[in-house]
Write a protein that holds these residues in place. Structure first.
Motif, PDB file in Angstrom:
ATOM      1  N   SER A 164      17.362  -1.740  25.824  1.00  0.00           N
ATOM      2  CA  SER A 164      17.288  -2.598  24.510  1.00  0.00           C
ATOM      3  C   SER A 164      18.564  -3.172  24.128  1.00  0.00           C
ATOM      4  O   SER A 164      19.441  -3.039  24.457  1.00  0.00           O
ATOM      5  N   VAL A 165      18.210  -4.465  23.493  1.00  0.00           N
ATOM      6  CA  VAL A 165      19.518  -5.257  23.127  1.00  0.00           C
ATOM      7  C   VAL A 165      19.250  -5.279  21.512  1.00  0.00           C
ATOM      8  O   VAL A 165      18.196  -5.747  21.107  1.00  0.00           O
ATOM      9  N   ASP A 166      20.413  -4.993  20.615  1.00  0.00           N
ATOM     10  CA  ASP A 166      20.240  -4.920  19.226  1.00  0.00           C
ATOM     11  C   ASP A 166      21.409  -5.812  18.689  1.00  0.00           C
ATOM     12  O   ASP A 166      22.498  -4.941  18.625  1.00  0.00           O
ATOM     13  N   GLY A 167      21.591  -6.953  18.658  1.00  0.00           N
ATOM     14  CA  GLY A 167      22.391  -7.718  18.081  1.00  0.00           C
ATOM     15  C   GLY A 167      23.784  -7.719  19.094  1.00  0.00           C
ATOM     16  O   GLY A 167      23.761  -8.287  20.249  1.00  0.00           O
ATOM     17  N   SER A 168      25.044  -7.058  18.732  1.00  0.00           N
ATOM     18  CA  SER A 168      25.905  -7.236  19.645  1.00  0.00           C
ATOM     19  C   SER A 168      25.997  -5.806  20.321  1.00  0.00           C
ATOM     20  O   SER A 168      27.041  -5.715  21.438  1.00  0.00           O
ATOM     21  N   ASP A 169      25.146  -4.802  20.204  1.00  0.00           N
ATOM     22  CA  ASP A 169      25.127  -3.669  20.977  1.00  0.00           C
ATOM     23  C   ASP A 169      23.982  -3.677  22.235  1.00  0.00           C
ATOM     24  O   ASP A 169      23.002  -4.315  21.818  1.00  0.00           O
ATOM     25  N   GLU A 219      20.888   8.612  32.587  1.00  0.00           N
ATOM     26  CA  GLU A 219      21.636   8.736  31.027  1.00  0.00           C
ATOM     27  C   GLU A 219      21.626   7.620  30.360  1.00  0.00           C
ATOM     28  O   GLU A 219      21.793   6.431  31.051  1.00  0.00           O
ATOM     29  N   THR A 220      21.636   7.418  28.991  1.00  0.00           N
ATOM     30  CA  THR A 220      21.581   6.219  28.326  1.00  0.00           C
ATOM     31  C   THR A 220      23.058   5.959  27.618  1.00  0.00           C
ATOM     32  O   THR A 220      23.576   7.064  26.943  1.00  0.00           O
ATOM     33  N   ILE A 221      23.540   4.781  27.808  1.00  0.00           N
ATOM     34  CA  ILE A 221      24.884   4.306  27.341  1.00  0.00           C
ATOM     35  C   ILE A 221      24.683   3.437  26.326  1.00  0.00           C
ATOM     36  O   ILE A 221      23.992   2.201  26.732  1.00  0.00           O
ATOM     37  N   THR A 222      25.548   3.282  25.355  1.00  0.00           N
ATOM     38  CA  THR A 222      25.664   2.171  24.399  1.00  0.00           C
ATOM     39  C   THR A 222      26.628   1.340  24.746  1.00  0.00           C
ATOM     40  O   THR A 222      27.888   1.840  24.887  1.00  0.00           O
ATOM     41  N   MET A 223      26.529   0.307  24.943  1.00  0.00           N
ATOM     42  CA  MET A 223      27.785  -0.673  25.369  1.00  0.00           C
ATOM     43  C   MET A 223      27.639  -2.053  24.620  1.00  0.00           C
ATOM     44  O   MET A 223      26.603  -2.294  24.163  1.00  0.00           O
ATOM     45  N   ARG A 224      28.779  -2.734  24.315  1.00  0.00           N
ATOM     46  CA  ARG A 224      28.937  -3.878  23.790  1.00  0.00           C
ATOM     47  C   ARG A 224      28.155  -4.885  24.737  1.00  0.00           C
ATOM     48  O   ARG A 224      28.471  -4.925  25.715  1.00  0.00           O
ATOM     49  N   VAL A 225      27.638  -6.124  24.146  1.00  0.00           N
ATOM     50  CA  VAL A 225      27.078  -7.298  24.916  1.00  0.00           C
ATOM     51  C   VAL A 225      28.468  -8.030  25.198  1.00  0.00           C
ATOM     52  O   VAL A 225      29.160  -8.485  24.183  1.00  0.00           O
ATOM     53  N   PRO A 226      28.658  -8.429  26.367  1.00  0.00           N
ATOM     54  CA  PRO A 226      29.780  -9.395  26.773  1.00  0.00           C
ATOM     55  C   PRO A 226      29.297 -10.997  26.241  1.00  0.00           C
ATOM     56  O   PRO A 226      28.354 -11.152  26.061  1.00  0.00           O
ATOM     57  N   GLU A 227      30.626 -11.538  25.810  1.00  0.00           N
ATOM     58  CA  GLU A 227      30.347 -12.882  25.098  1.00  0.00           C
ATOM     59  C   GLU A 227      29.692 -13.845  26.039  1.00  0.00           C
ATOM     60  O   GLU A 227      28.954 -14.809  25.339  1.00  0.00           O
ATOM     61  N   ASP A 228      29.852 -13.707  27.432  1.00  0.00           N
ATOM     62  CA  ASP A 228      29.217 -14.742  28.284  1.00  0.00           C
ATOM     63  C   ASP A 228      27.928 -14.376  28.743  1.00  0.00           C
ATOM     64  O   ASP A 228      27.303 -14.923  29.504  1.00  0.00           O
ATOM     65  N   ALA A 229      27.305 -13.071  28.348  1.00  0.00           N
ATOM     66  CA  ALA A 229      26.121 -12.562  28.802  1.00  0.00           C
ATOM     67  C   ALA A 229      24.905 -12.691  27.663  1.00  0.00           C
ATOM     68  O   ALA A 229      25.217 -12.900  26.685  1.00  0.00           O
ATOM     69  N   ASP A 230      23.707 -13.005  28.285  1.00  0.00           N
ATOM     70  CA  ASP A 230      22.441 -12.916  27.542  1.00  0.00           C
ATOM     71  C   ASP A 230      21.262 -11.867  28.100  1.00  0.00           C
ATOM     72  O   ASP A 230      20.641 -12.366  28.815  1.00  0.00           O
ATOM     73  N   PRO A 231      21.580 -10.627  28.003  1.00  0.00           N
ATOM     74  CA  PRO A 231      20.831  -9.718  28.542  1.00  0.00           C
ATOM     75  C   PRO A 231      19.575  -9.532  27.919  1.00  0.00           C
ATOM     76  O   PRO A 231      19.332  -9.958  26.944  1.00  0.00           O
TER      77      PRO A 231
END
Length: 124
Positions: free
Chosen positions: A79-84, A94-106
């Motif tokens: 899932s994508v929720d704003g910047s995370d 396992e599920t990991i929470t990461m920041r969305v990179p500035e140049d990516a649109d996942p």
């Protein structure tokens, strides 16, 4: 910290090295011939893997240096929720929470590749 020791002469461009206790990817590697006052020296230009800072190092080629063990892993965007975003590792599930990179649109269900060293992760 996951690392091993090796000699400076065994390093090459594109490999990893620890400089100032930070894992770095080598961008430039050059050596100087042995001279009147000592052994051959190696000059390493590198960039931090997780922080992006440029670092340099000059050492004798027979000196020992630490090399980090960085794993390249596969994951799927849950899932994508704003910047995370939440990523599921495709090996361990396992599920990991990461920041969305500035140049990516996942988008959800997209497969990605990321680097991991201990608790540090970076999407590539």
């Amino acid at each position: 910290m996951a690392k091993q020791q090796t000699e400076v002469r065994d390093l090459q461009e594109g490999s990893y090295v620890m400089i100032d206790d930070a894992p770095c990817k080598i961008n430039g590697y050059s050596t100087a011939k042995p001279g009147k006052h000592g052994s051959a020296k190696a000059r390493i230009e590198a960039e931090g893997v997780f922080d992006g800072k440029k670092r340099s190092l000059s050492q004798p080629v027979d000196a020992k240096i630490w090399v980090p063990i960085i794993e390249r892993k596969q994951g799927q965007v849950v899932s994508v929720d704003g910047s995370d975003m939440q990523i599921m590792d495709l090996e361990t599930y396992e599920t990991i929470t990461m920041r969305v990179p500035e140049d990516a649109d996942p988008s959800p269900d997209e497969n990605i590749e990321y680097l991991e060293m201990e608790d540090q992760r970076k999407i590539i």
